[in-house]
Design a protein around this motif. Sequence first.
Motif, short mmCIF file in Angstrom:
data_model
loop_
_atom_site.label_atom_id
_atom_site.label_comp_id
_atom_site.label_asym_id
_atom_site.label_seq_id
_atom_site.Cartn_x
_atom_site.Cartn_y
_atom_site.Cartn_z
N TYR A 50 0.84 -1.21 0.00
CA TYR A 50 0.00 0.00 0.00
C TYR A 50 0.86 1.24 0.00
CZ TYR A 50 -5.06 0.27 0.09
OH TYR A 50 -6.36 0.36 -0.29
N MET A 51 2.10 1.12 0.54
CA MET A 51 2.99 2.28 0.59
C MET A 51 3.35 2.76 -0.82
SD MET A 51 3.41 3.46 3.43
CE MET A 51 2.48 2.99 4.85
N LEU A 52 3.15 1.89 -1.83
CA LEU A 52 3.39 2.31 -3.21
C LEU A 52 2.53 3.50 -3.58
CD1 LEU A 52 3.61 -1.04 -5.20
CD2 LEU A 52 5.42 0.61 -4.78
N ALA A 53 1.41 3.65 -2.87
CA ALA A 53 0.51 4.76 -3.18
C ALA A 53 1.22 6.10 -3.00
CB ALA A 53 -0.72 4.70 -2.30
N LEU A 54 2.19 6.16 -2.09
CA LEU A 54 2.87 7.44 -1.81
C LEU A 54 3.68 7.93 -3.01
CD1 LEU A 54 3.78 6.56 1.82
CD2 LEU A 54 2.53 8.59 1.15
N PRO A 55 4.70 7.17 -3.50
CA PRO A 55 5.46 7.68 -4.64
C PRO A 55 4.59 7.89 -5.87
CG PRO A 55 6.11 5.42 -4.11
CD PRO A 55 5.25 5.89 -3.00
N ILE A 56 3.68 6.94 -6.14
CA ILE A 56 2.86 7.09 -7.36
C ILE A 56 1.96 8.31 -7.24
CG2 ILE A 56 1.21 5.96 -8.87
CD1 ILE A 56 2.23 3.29 -7.88
N GLY A 57 1.35 8.49 -6.06
CA GLY A 57 0.48 9.65 -5.85
C GLY A 57 1.27 10.94 -5.99
N LEU A 58 2.47 10.96 -5.46
CA LEU A 58 3.31 12.16 -5.55
C LEU A 58 3.65 12.46 -6.99
CD1 LEU A 58 5.02 14.36 -4.20
CD2 LEU A 58 6.89 12.73 -4.08
N PHE A 59 4.00 11.41 -7.72
CA PHE A 59 4.36 11.58 -9.13
C PHE A 59 3.20 12.19 -9.91
CE2 PHE A 59 4.35 9.89 -13.46
CZ PHE A 59 5.56 10.38 -13.92
N ILE A 60 2.02 11.64 -9.74
CA ILE A 60 0.86 12.16 -10.48
C ILE A 60 0.56 13.59 -10.05
CG2 ILE A 60 -1.58 11.81 -10.97
CD1 ILE A 60 -1.19 8.86 -10.51
N ALA A 61 0.70 13.85 -8.73
CA ALA A 61 0.41 15.20 -8.24
C ALA A 61 1.35 16.22 -8.89
CB ALA A 61 0.55 15.26 -6.73
N ILE A 62 2.65 15.88 -8.96
CA ILE A 62 3.60 16.80 -9.57
C ILE A 62 3.29 16.97 -11.06
CG2 ILE A 62 6.02 17.05 -10.22
CD1 ILE A 62 6.72 15.75 -7.55
N PHE A 63 2.93 15.84 -11.66
CA PHE A 63 2.58 15.88 -13.08
C PHE A 63 1.38 16.80 -13.33
CE2 PHE A 63 0.05 13.89 -16.54
CZ PHE A 63 0.93 14.18 -17.58
N LEU A 64 0.44 16.78 -12.43
CA LEU A 64 -0.79 17.57 -12.64
C LEU A 64 -0.65 18.99 -12.13
CD1 LEU A 64 -3.62 15.05 -11.72
CD2 LEU A 64 -2.97 15.87 -13.98
N ASN A 65 0.44 19.26 -11.41
CA ASN A 65 0.58 20.59 -10.81
C ASN A 65 1.17 21.57 -11.80
OD1 ASN A 65 0.36 22.34 -8.62
ND2 ASN A 65 2.58 22.19 -8.27
#
Lengths: 417, 278
Positions: B64-79
């Motif tokens: 479940y911790m995979l959600a952190l890097p992937i979520g961060l990546f998408i957030a930066i991508f969308l920011n």
Amino acid sequence: MVHKLTGALTLGAALLLSTSAFAQDKRVVTWNADYDPIPLAAAEALIADFEAANPEIDVVLTNFDHEAYKNAIRNFLTADPPDLANWYAANRMRPFVEAGLFADISDVWANNGLMDSLASSVLSSTIDGKQYAIPYTYYQWGIYYNRDAYKAAGVDVPGPEGVTWDQFLANCEKFKAAGIDCVTTGSSALWPVAGIFDYVSMRTNGYQFHSDLAAGKISWTSPEVAAVFDNFGKLQPYVTANHAAIDWQDAAALLVQGKAANYVMGNFAVGVFKEGGMTNDNLGFMVFPEITPGIARAEEAPTDTIHLTSGAKNPEDAKTFLAYMASAEAQTKWNGAVGQLPTNKNASVDAADPFLTAGFQALSTATGGIAQFWDRDADAEYAKVGMEGFQQFLVQPDQRDAILERLEAARTRLYPQ
Amino acid sequence: MFGVYVLWPIIQSVTLSFYDWDGLYNKDGEFMGRFVGMGNYSELMTDPAFETSLWNNLKWLVLYMLALPIGLFIAIFLNQTVRGIRLYKSLFFFPFVISQVVVGLIFAWFYAPNFGLFYLLTENVFGQGTAILADPDLVTYGIIAAGLWPQIAYVMILYLTGLNNVAPDQIEAARLDGAKGWRMLWYVVLPQLRPATFIAVIVTVIGALRSFDLVSIMTNGGPFGSSRVLSYYMFEMALGEYGFRMGYGAAIAVVLFLIMMVFISGFIWKMWRDEKER
């Protein structure tokens, strides 16, 4: 979750209905049930007949979602008991009887001559010499098969007397070559595999052995059980792969589509097969093949029952209704509408329905005995451990020794020697 | 309020875990349980199903911790400020809006043998379809993947709000100092995202430990119990169709509670330390 929601909705709707019923000036009998649409309509028709004969009684049926009911009954029996409640015979009613939540209705049995007319269900309705249930329906289990699939694979279609075990396995080999699943099942809810196991066990060692096995009296490491698993293992390669991930209805679709040839199931599945487009012409029924020659044939026929609760507010009228549900007339009508078998021996079966007549025939000639089904014959926890073992064996037959060891450990824990 | 809704149930569960009780009162409302002391716990020690559940919970926690890097990546991508970015953001957030039950159903169909998209895909690639939910070795990973889908969206939204608060002047200053790419992310952006990361870790750990609904919807713990987690096993034992062993269920609940306590006290300790530093 979804099930619970629908249960709550039906409960809410039923409460609205029942409040309107209270407006009339009648003696109310409340009845909690868990019917699907067709049985519900049949039950309502029975209630209408009963109320016409007893105009001073008003039977109010509260219907629950089938799955949600299994949890709901534990709450409403103590919190807000109805007069009558649906449940199942044999070991499944034992916890409620032992907690004193189901009332003794031996008087209903005695006063209406039910010992005679419901003779086949006396054992499954009795705990410690008293009757706690009115059995009003049961249904046979057996092998339902698709004649078109047999023709497509070039296998002789079995007659009504079924086939021998060797013939059945030989047929399976042919089905396999033709890319058709010989035996299908959908075991994501576990219980369908118990049907197959029960039959293999009863055909290998007979009814009494199977009954003792379910009661925890027989060791899973005994040579008799080894023989059962040998036979179970012969069937294993021909069972639908991935059955552990599908529901029994999905497996029914495989049979309907001709991707599977045989299905070890209860008669309630006929409705699903026919909805899928099968007819009496291509859907067949046979009893499970004989394995050990000479053993008296036993069959599975789970019984559905109605019970009087200990907290009933109107037990007298409720008993009148129970007696009515036990009658040949009511059982003929209800079972005729639903397509199941009446437990009252004086009731009649629709002769035009080949599955009912075959089932009636199979059960009335089953000299070995009538089993209720693994999860009703065995204690709940033991049943669950067992079914997980059967499912695992059908997926990983190489784990046989580990499975049997685990079952034996569960047995010695639940039934200290 | 805290006493009634938190402390009392905890005390009751712990008490109940010392009893053997099938959940029924008799008609006079008397408790029917039998005191067995530590019996339930010693049974847990030798229960293979409990062991499976424990291991599966560990898999959930780690993956479940995979959600952190992937979520961060998408957030930066969308920011970024592109026309219509709000629409994209909301589309990415969509999985979290859907109920877990629906997520479970969608993924169950996705994995379904014979007609599921995933099954057909593997059938085309490998010639042999894989029914994830029927395979005792893969089933837990299949459910975790389903759980990650909304969890990533959740973490993403946490990081998106976090990114809004990243001080532009610091980025500017770092850029003047020649920081780029990974170094910029690691040394300038991430430290400023620490509060968001903290919350994200908490919700992810809790999400992993209470992973009940997906297991219940997708497999019922099967095949033969190989996808059970502690919360589901507790439900099965206490309230399932073949269960109603309230004491045993309560014992599992106590174990689950203790595991959660490890994390919760860690978080509380960290928060307390942060407070003191100010």
